[in-house]
Design a protein around this motif. Structure first.
Motif, PDB file in Angstrom:
ATOM      1  N   ALA A   6      -2.417   2.916  10.671  1.00 26.23           N
ATOM      2  CA  ALA A   6      -1.326   3.264   9.748  1.00 26.23           C
ATOM      3  C   ALA A   6      -1.454   4.706   9.273  1.00 26.23           C
ATOM      4  CB  ALA A   6      -1.320   2.308   8.561  1.00 26.23           C
ATOM      5  N   ASP A   7      -2.655   5.119   8.939  1.00 29.16           N
ATOM      6  CA  ASP A   7      -2.860   6.494   8.471  1.00 29.16           C
ATOM      7  C   ASP A   7      -2.485   7.509   9.549  1.00 29.16           C
ATOM      8  OD1 ASP A   7      -3.787   5.444   6.111  1.00 29.16           O
ATOM      9  OD2 ASP A   7      -5.913   5.869   6.493  1.00 29.16           O
ATOM     10  N   ALA A   8      -2.867   7.225  10.808  1.00 34.00           N
ATOM     11  CA  ALA A   8      -2.557   8.159  11.893  1.00 34.00           C
ATOM     12  C   ALA A   8      -1.057   8.227  12.147  1.00 34.00           C
ATOM     13  CB  ALA A   8      -3.297   7.733  13.164  1.00 34.00           C
ATOM     14  N   LEU A   9      -0.395   7.071  12.169  1.00 33.77           N
ATOM     15  CA  LEU A   9       1.053   7.059  12.378  1.00 33.77           C
ATOM     16  C   LEU A   9       1.767   7.815  11.267  1.00 33.77           C
ATOM     17  CD1 LEU A   9       1.610   3.350  13.516  1.00 33.77           C
ATOM     18  CD2 LEU A   9       1.571   5.389  14.956  1.00 33.77           C
ATOM     19  N   GLU A  10       1.281   7.653  10.050  1.00 33.95           N
ATOM     20  CA  GLU A  10       1.898   8.320   8.908  1.00 33.95           C
ATOM     21  C   GLU A  10       1.820   9.832   9.049  1.00 33.95           C
ATOM     22  OE1 GLU A  10       1.836   6.866   4.497  1.00 33.95           O
ATOM     23  OE2 GLU A  10      -0.067   7.830   4.960  1.00 33.95           O
ATOM     24  N   GLN A  11       0.684  10.354   9.445  1.00 31.94           N
ATOM     25  CA  GLN A  11       0.533  11.799   9.601  1.00 31.94           C
ATOM     26  C   GLN A  11       1.432  12.326  10.724  1.00 31.94           C
ATOM     27  OE1 GLN A  11      -1.147  13.706   7.405  1.00 31.94           O
ATOM     28  NE2 GLN A  11      -1.518  11.784   6.317  1.00 31.94           N
ATOM     29  N   THR A  40       0.848  -1.185   0.000  1.00 33.99           N
ATOM     30  CA  THR A  40       0.000   0.000   0.000  1.00 33.99           C
ATOM     31  C   THR A  40       0.884   1.236   0.000  1.00 33.99           C
ATOM     32  OG1 THR A  40      -1.718  -1.166   1.238  1.00 33.99           O
ATOM     33  CG2 THR A  40      -1.810   1.250   1.235  1.00 33.99           C
ATOM     34  N   GLU A  41       0.623   2.161  -0.891  1.00 31.93           N
ATOM     35  CA  GLU A  41       1.440   3.366  -1.014  1.00 31.93           C
ATOM     36  C   GLU A  41       1.115   4.364   0.095  1.00 31.93           C
ATOM     37  OE1 GLU A  41       3.919   3.725  -3.118  1.00 31.93           O
ATOM     38  OE2 GLU A  41       3.521   1.721  -3.921  1.00 31.93           O
ATOM     39  N   ALA A  42       2.102   5.208   0.409  1.00 35.04           N
ATOM     40  CA  ALA A  42       1.907   6.262   1.393  1.00 35.04           C
ATOM     41  C   ALA A  42       0.892   7.279   0.885  1.00 35.04           C
ATOM     42  CB  ALA A  42       3.235   6.943   1.683  1.00 35.04           C
ATOM     43  N   LYS A  43       0.251   7.947   1.818  1.00 38.91           N
ATOM     44  CA  LYS A  43      -0.805   8.909   1.500  1.00 38.91           C
ATOM     45  C   LYS A  43      -0.284  10.341   1.626  1.00 38.91           C
ATOM     46  CE  LYS A  43      -4.552   5.788   2.784  1.00 38.91           C
ATOM     47  NZ  LYS A  43      -5.756   5.594   3.614  1.00 38.91           N
ATOM     48  N   GLU A  91       4.641  -1.363   8.211  1.00 37.23           N
ATOM     49  CA  GLU A  91       4.435  -2.756   8.615  1.00 37.23           C
ATOM     50  C   GLU A  91       2.963  -3.093   8.773  1.00 37.23           C
ATOM     51  OE1 GLU A  91       8.594  -4.245  10.550  1.00 37.23           O
ATOM     52  OE2 GLU A  91       6.880  -4.028  11.893  1.00 37.23           O
ATOM     53  N   LEU A  92       2.164  -2.165   9.242  1.00 44.92           N
ATOM     54  CA  LEU A  92       0.722  -2.416   9.330  1.00 44.92           C
ATOM     55  C   LEU A  92       0.115  -2.655   7.952  1.00 44.92           C
ATOM     56  CD1 LEU A  92      -0.186   0.241  12.019  1.00 44.92           C
ATOM     57  CD2 LEU A  92      -0.623  -2.217  12.238  1.00 44.92           C
ATOM     58  N   ARG A  93       0.643  -1.981   6.955  1.00 43.64           N
ATOM     59  CA  ARG A  93       0.096  -2.102   5.603  1.00 43.64           C
ATOM     60  C   ARG A  93       0.717  -3.236   4.799  1.00 43.64           C
ATOM     61  NH1 ARG A  93       0.747   4.375   4.455  1.00 43.64           N
ATOM     62  NH2 ARG A  93      -1.247   5.080   5.355  1.00 43.64           N
ATOM     63  N   ASN A  94       2.014  -3.453   4.989  1.00 44.73           N
ATOM     64  CA  ASN A  94       2.755  -4.298   4.048  1.00 44.73           C
ATOM     65  C   ASN A  94       3.467  -5.487   4.669  1.00 44.73           C
ATOM     66  OD1 ASN A  94       2.344  -2.451   1.715  1.00 44.73           O
ATOM     67  ND2 ASN A  94       3.532  -1.049   2.982  1.00 44.73           N
ATOM     68  N   GLY A  95       3.466  -5.625   5.980  1.00 44.58           N
ATOM     69  CA  GLY A  95       4.189  -6.711   6.611  1.00 44.58           C
ATOM     70  C   GLY A  95       5.522  -6.255   7.169  1.00 44.58           C
ATOM     71  N   GLN A  96       6.172  -7.115   7.924  1.00 50.06           N
ATOM     72  CA  GLN A  96       7.355  -6.746   8.685  1.00 50.06           C
ATOM     73  C   GLN A  96       8.600  -6.591   7.812  1.00 50.06           C
ATOM     74  OE1 GLN A  96       5.867  -9.185  12.583  1.00 50.06           O
ATOM     75  NE2 GLN A  96       8.031  -9.077  12.252  1.00 50.06           N
ATOM     76  N   VAL A  97       9.449  -5.658   8.236  1.00 52.66           N
ATOM     77  CA  VAL A  97      10.714  -5.421   7.524  1.00 52.66           C
ATOM     78  C   VAL A  97      11.875  -6.150   8.175  1.00 52.66           C
ATOM     79  CG1 VAL A  97       9.916  -3.164   6.738  1.00 52.66           C
ATOM     80  CG2 VAL A  97      11.258  -3.314   8.855  1.00 52.66           C
ATOM     81  N   ASP A 104      -7.748  -6.901  18.216  1.00 53.65           N
ATOM     82  CA  ASP A 104      -8.116  -7.678  17.025  1.00 53.65           C
ATOM     83  C   ASP A 104      -7.105  -7.364  15.924  1.00 53.65           C
ATOM     84  OD1 ASP A 104      -9.261  -9.088  14.994  1.00 53.65           O
ATOM     85  OD2 ASP A 104     -11.187  -8.027  15.004  1.00 53.65           O
ATOM     86  N   PRO A 105      -5.932  -7.984  15.965  1.00 54.51           N
ATOM     87  CA  PRO A 105      -4.854  -7.615  15.039  1.00 54.51           C
ATOM     88  C   PRO A 105      -5.165  -7.884  13.573  1.00 54.51           C
ATOM     89  CG  PRO A 105      -4.260  -9.563  16.313  1.00 54.51           C
ATOM     90  CD  PRO A 105      -5.505  -9.010  16.933  1.00 54.51           C
ATOM     91  N   ASP A 106      -6.174  -8.684  13.274  1.00 49.86           N
ATOM     92  CA  ASP A 106      -6.516  -8.970  11.878  1.00 49.86           C
ATOM     93  C   ASP A 106      -7.603  -8.047  11.339  1.00 49.86           C
ATOM     94  OD1 ASP A 106      -4.694 -11.088  11.689  1.00 49.86           O
ATOM     95  OD2 ASP A 106      -6.113 -12.466  12.630  1.00 49.86           O
ATOM     96  N   HIS A 107      -8.027  -7.080  12.123  1.00 47.99           N
ATOM     97  CA  HIS A 107      -9.094  -6.162  11.698  1.00 47.99           C
ATOM     98  C   HIS A 107      -8.502  -5.174  10.687  1.00 47.99           C
ATOM     99  CE1 HIS A 107     -12.414  -3.344  11.782  1.00 47.99           C
ATOM    100  NE2 HIS A 107     -13.108  -4.194  12.544  1.00 47.99           N
ATOM    101  N   ALA A 108      -8.857  -5.340   9.423  1.00 45.20           N
ATOM    102  CA  ALA A 108      -8.230  -4.568   8.347  1.00 45.20           C
ATOM    103  C   ALA A 108      -8.470  -3.071   8.507  1.00 45.20           C
ATOM    104  CB  ALA A 108      -8.740  -5.049   6.995  1.00 45.20           C
ATOM    105  N   GLU A 109      -9.678  -2.667   8.872  1.00 42.69           N
ATOM    106  CA  GLU A 109      -9.976  -1.234   8.987  1.00 42.69           C
ATOM    107  C   GLU A 109      -9.191  -0.601  10.139  1.00 42.69           C
ATOM    108  OE1 GLU A 109     -14.072  -0.005   8.801  1.00 42.69           O
ATOM    109  OE2 GLU A 109     -14.611  -1.828   7.703  1.00 42.69           O
ATOM    110  N   ALA A 110      -9.064  -1.342  11.244  1.00 39.25           N
ATOM    111  CA  ALA A 110      -8.307  -0.815  12.377  1.00 39.25           C
ATOM    112  C   ALA A 110      -6.833  -0.639  12.001  1.00 39.25           C
ATOM    113  CB  ALA A 110      -8.440  -1.750  13.578  1.00 39.25           C
ATOM    114  N   ARG A 111      -6.270  -1.623  11.329  1.00 36.34           N
ATOM    115  CA  ARG A 111      -4.872  -1.518  10.896  1.00 36.34           C
ATOM    116  C   ARG A 111      -4.683  -0.346   9.943  1.00 36.34           C
ATOM    117  NH1 ARG A 111      -1.911  -6.849  11.301  1.00 36.34           N
ATOM    118  NH2 ARG A 111      -0.507  -5.984   9.718  1.00 36.34           N
ATOM    119  N   ALA A 112      -5.621  -0.174   9.035  1.00 35.24           N
ATOM    120  CA  ALA A 112      -5.500   0.894   8.046  1.00 35.24           C
ATOM    121  C   ALA A 112      -5.568   2.267   8.702  1.00 35.24           C
ATOM    122  CB  ALA A 112      -6.588   0.747   6.988  1.00 35.24           C
TER     123      ALA A 112
END
Length: 633
Positions: A472-477, A5-8, A497-503, A461-469
C-alpha cells in the motif's frame, strides 16, 4: 473491514520528482485557465446534487482544495489539469451555444434553436443532467428541450438523458439523434463485460476515494464519475455518413462520422451558422486512451489521426471556436487549427513509432520505456498524459497488432499470478526476506520495484499484514508522483483497498434502461456468457421460445455452450420444451426479474413439454461478481 488507515505523506524522492516537474514545464502559461473561465455566466447556488433518496451523487465544492498550492503529494501537472477541470458552471461558447461544465465527468452542451434547445451529451446520470439544465434555464429562461443528440456510445454522454427529457417528450416528437451503431455499442459495452469494467472503473475514476491532496484529485478528463441513475432513451434517428446535414429546431448541423476512434460509434458536428465545431471526444485537452484502464476494445490511432486530418480539412476554414464533450473550448481559427493538428500528430506519432519499434523486435513494455514525444508535442499541455499515457497507449498499439504474447517462449505458458507468486517468494527466501529487501528498495525510492516484488508476497500470502502495508505504501507513492489521473486513482485505490477493504463498484452503468435496450440477440448472447461451462459439459437442454409476433427462437445448451437459432431449420429441431410468451415476459426471465416458476404460473404463457428443463437451464447460469478482488488474489 479493518480500521481505516490514513494516507501517508510523500517520500523525499517523490517530492523532488514533483519539484522537477515545476521546472520542466511552462506553469506561467495561463491560456488554458483564461479559456476555462471565458464566458462564465454563473453556477448553482446549491453545491450538492442528490438523488431521490437524499444521497449525494455529485458535489460541486468537493474539489475546492485545488485552488490552493500544489502539495508534495501530487504531480503539479496533474494538479494544474484538475484545477482547470474543477471550474464549474454555465459558460457561453459563442452566441447561441452554451456548456455546463464541472457537473459530471463530461460536459453538457446546449444549443439554442427557434423554439427551444438542443441538448448534446446529457452527462452520466439523470440527477446531474437535471441540475445542469436547471442552471442553464436559470440564466437563459425556461426554454423546452426540442432535441437530444448523443455524440458517441459511452455512458457519460447519454446516461443523464432522463434528466432532460422523458419518454412522453420523445413520443410527442422530440428527436433523439446518434451516430450509426450507437445503440449496439452503448448497451453491449456495458453488459457483456460490464461487471469487470465497472469494478475496474472504481479504480480508474477513484469515485470512492477521499477527495483531497492525498486522495482523489481528478481523472484528467474530468473530476470523476457521478453516482446517480444511469438512464438511456434509444435514438429515434441515426446519422449515417460524413457530410450529412440536418436542421433541428432551426439549428443547422453538418456531421462527420468517426467510427473506431475514441468510441466505436462517434461523430463530430459543425454548426455553420455559429462558425463552431464540436469535436465530441476526438480532441480534448489531454492525450486520450487507446486502451482505457477499465478495459475496452483497443482503439485505432491510425484511423483516429486520419479523421482528425479530415476534420481539419472540412471545418477549420469556417470555424472560429472548437469545443468538446470534456474540458474547455479553443477560440480563434489559427489556434484551433494548430490544436487539432497537434492532436492528430500525437496519435499518428504514437502509432507509427510503436510499429517502427515493434518491427525492430521490441516488446510493448520496452517500447513504452523508450518512447518520447517530439519536443513540440511535449510542450503542448493538451498532449500530456492526464488520461491516456504514452506508456499504456504504446502497449495498447502493440496489443492491437501483435496481441498479449511478446514472442518469447519463456512467457508463452507462465504460471498464473498466485502460483507464480508462491514460487517467486520461495526462491527469494520467503516473505520476511522479500520484505526486508523491499524496504531497502523503498528507502531508495524504487517504488515501481517495491510494488512489483511485494505484489508477489501479497499474492502468496494475502493475509500478511506487513506485506499488505508495504505494498500500500509503495502504490501510494507511485500515485503521488503520477501525472496521469487514472494511474493516480488506480494506485491510490489499490492502497486504500489493501488498508481498508474493498470499495466495490460506485457507479453501475449496466442500469435497467441500458439492459432494456439490448436486442433479443444481445440478450441471448449475454445469457450465454453466464453459462457455467464446466458444470454444463454433460448437459443437453433445448428450449424453443415462441415469442408473439416473432419467428421462433431455439436455444440449446450442449457441451457447455448455449447456442441460439432463429427459425425452424434443422438446427432448431426437437426441443425439450416449447414456451409461448410475450417479448416482455421473455425479457423478464432472461434478466432475472421473473423466475421459471413465476413464468409458468402466468395465464398468458403456454408450456409444452418438460417445464423442468427450463428450470435446469436457468440453474446452470453463473452470477457475475461486482466486488471481485484486484490487488489481492
Amino acid at each position: 473491514m479493518p480500521e481505516r488507515t490514513e494516507a501517508k505523506p510523500a517520500e523525499p524522492s517523490v517530492e523532488r520528482a514533483n519539484d522537477a516537474v515545476l521546472r520542466r514545464f511552462p506553469f506561467d502559461d495561463t491560456q488554458d485557465l483564461d479559456d476555462a473561465r471565458r464566458g462564465f455566466l454563473g453556477t448553482a447556488a446549491e453545491t450538492v446534487v442528490k438523488n431521490a433518496d437524499g444521497g449525494v451523487v455529485w458535489d460541486l465544492d468537493a474539489y475546492g482544495f485545488l485552488a490552493g498550492d500544489c502539495p508534495a503529494t501530487a504531480n503539479p501537472s496533474l494538479w494544474r489539469q484538475s484545477r482547470l477541470c474543477s471550474e464549474h458552471g454555465l459558460f457561453e461558447v459563442t452566441e447561441g451555444i452554451y456548456q455546463v461544465r464541472g457537473f459530471d465527468l463530461s460536459n453538457m452542451t446546449i444549443v439554442e434553436g427557434e423554439r427551444g434547445v438542443l441538448v448534446i451529451d446529457p452527462l452520466l446520470c439523470a440527477e446531474t443532467a437535471a441540475a445542469a439544465l436547471a442552471l442553464y434555464r436559470a440564466h437563459r429562461g425556461e426554454r423546452p428541450v426540442t432535441a437530444v443528440l448523443y455524440t458517441h456510445s459511452h455512458a457519460d454522454h447519454f446516461g443523464g438523458v432522463r434528466g432532460v427529457v422523458s419518454d412522453d417528450d420523445v413520443a410527442g416528437g422530440v428527436p433523439v439523434l446518434a451516430p450509426e451503431g450507437f445503440l449496439e455499442h452503448a448497451v453491449s459495452e456495458n453488459v457483456y463485460a460490464g461487471t469487470a469494467m465497472g469494478r475496474r472503473a472504481a479504480y480508474m475514476y477513484g469515485a470512492a476515494l477521499p477527495k483531497g491532496a492525498r486522495g482523489q484529485i481528478g481523472t484528467g478528463l474530468g473530476q470523476t464519475t457521478s453516482t446517480g441513475a444511469v438512464t438511456l432513451i434509444p435514438p429515434t434517428a441515426y446519422l449515417t455518413r460524413t457530410g450529412q446535414t440536418e436542421t433541428v429546431d432551426g439549428i443547422r448541423m453538418v456531421f462527420q462520422l468517426t467510427p473506431g476512434t475514441e468510441a466505436p460509434a462517434e461523430l463530430n458536428i459543425h454548426f455553420p451558422d455559429h462558425a463552431a465545431l464540436c469535436m465530441a471526444e476526438n480532441a480534448t485537452h489531454n492525450q486520450h486512451n487507446l486502451l482505457t484502464l477499465r478495459g475496452a476494445l483497443v482503439r485505432d490511432p491510425r484511423v483516429w489521426s486520419r479523421y482528425l486530418t479530415e476534420a481539419v480539412d472540412l471545418f477549420t476554414g469556417s470555424s472560429d471556436v472548437a469545443f468538446a464533450s470534456h474540458h474547455w473550448p479553443v477560440w480563434g481559427r489559427e489556434r484551433l487549427t494548430r490544436y487539432l493538428t497537434e492532436q492528430r500528430d500525437l496519435y499518428a506519432y504514437l502509432h507509427d513509432q510503436t510499429l517502427r519499434l515493434l518491427n525492430q523486435g521490441l516488446t510493448g513494455p520496452e517500447i513504452a520505456e523508450r518512447m518520447e514525444l517530439p519536443p513540440v508535442l511535449e510542450r503542448a499541455w493538451h498532449t500530456h498524459g492526464y488520461y491516456g499515457s504514452v506508456s499504456h497507449n504504446t502497449k495498447a498499439i502493440y496489443q492491437r497488432y501483435l496481441g498479449w504474447f511478446d514472442g518469447n517462449p519463456a512467457r508463452l505458458w507462465e504460471h498464473p499470478p498466485v502460483e507464480a507468486a508462491r514460487r517467486y517468494v520461495e526462491f527469494m527466501g520467503g516473505t520476511d526476506e522479500v520484505l526486508r529487501r523491499a524496504r531497502q528498495s523503498y528507502a531508495d525510492g524504487d517504488f515501481r520495484w517495491v510494488a512489483q516484488v511485494v505484489g508477489h508476497a501479497v499474492f502468496a500470502d494475502p493475509d500478511h499484514a506487513e506485506a499488505r502495508a508495504l505494498q500500500a505504501d509503495a502504490l501510494e507513492q507511485l500515485g503521488y508522483g503520477s501525472e496521469n489521473g487514472t494511474w493516480r486513482n488506480f494506485y491510490l485505490t489499490g492502497a486504500y483497498e489493501l488498508r481498508n477493504g474493498q470499495v466495490g463498484t460506485p457507479t453501475v452503468t449496466a442500469s435497467p434502461d441500458v439492459v432494456a435496450a439490448l436486442s433479443l440477440d444481445q440478450l441471448f448472447d449475454a445469457l450465454a456468457i453466464r453459462v457455467d461451462g464446466p458444470r454444463s459439459w454433460d448437459a443437453d437442454i433445448t428450449v424453443r421460445w415462441n415469442v408473439a409476433g416473432r419467428e421462433p427462437v431455439t436455444t440449446r445448451l450442449r457441451n457447455g455452450v448455449l447456442t441460439t437459432v432463429t427459425g425452424t431449420g434443422p438446427a432448431a429441431a426437437d426441443p425439450d420444451v416449447e414456451i409461448g410468451l410475450a417479448e416482455a415476459e421473455l425479457r423478464g426471465l432472461l434478466l432475472g426479474t421473473l423466475t421459471p416458476a413465476e413464468l409458468a404460473a402466468r395465464d398468458t404463457v403456454t408450456i409444452t413439454g418438460d417445464a423442468g428443463r427450463l428450470t435446469e437451464l436457468v440453474g446452470r447460469l453463473d452470477s457475475p461478481d461486482p466486488d471481485f478482488a484486484v490487488v489481492t488474489p
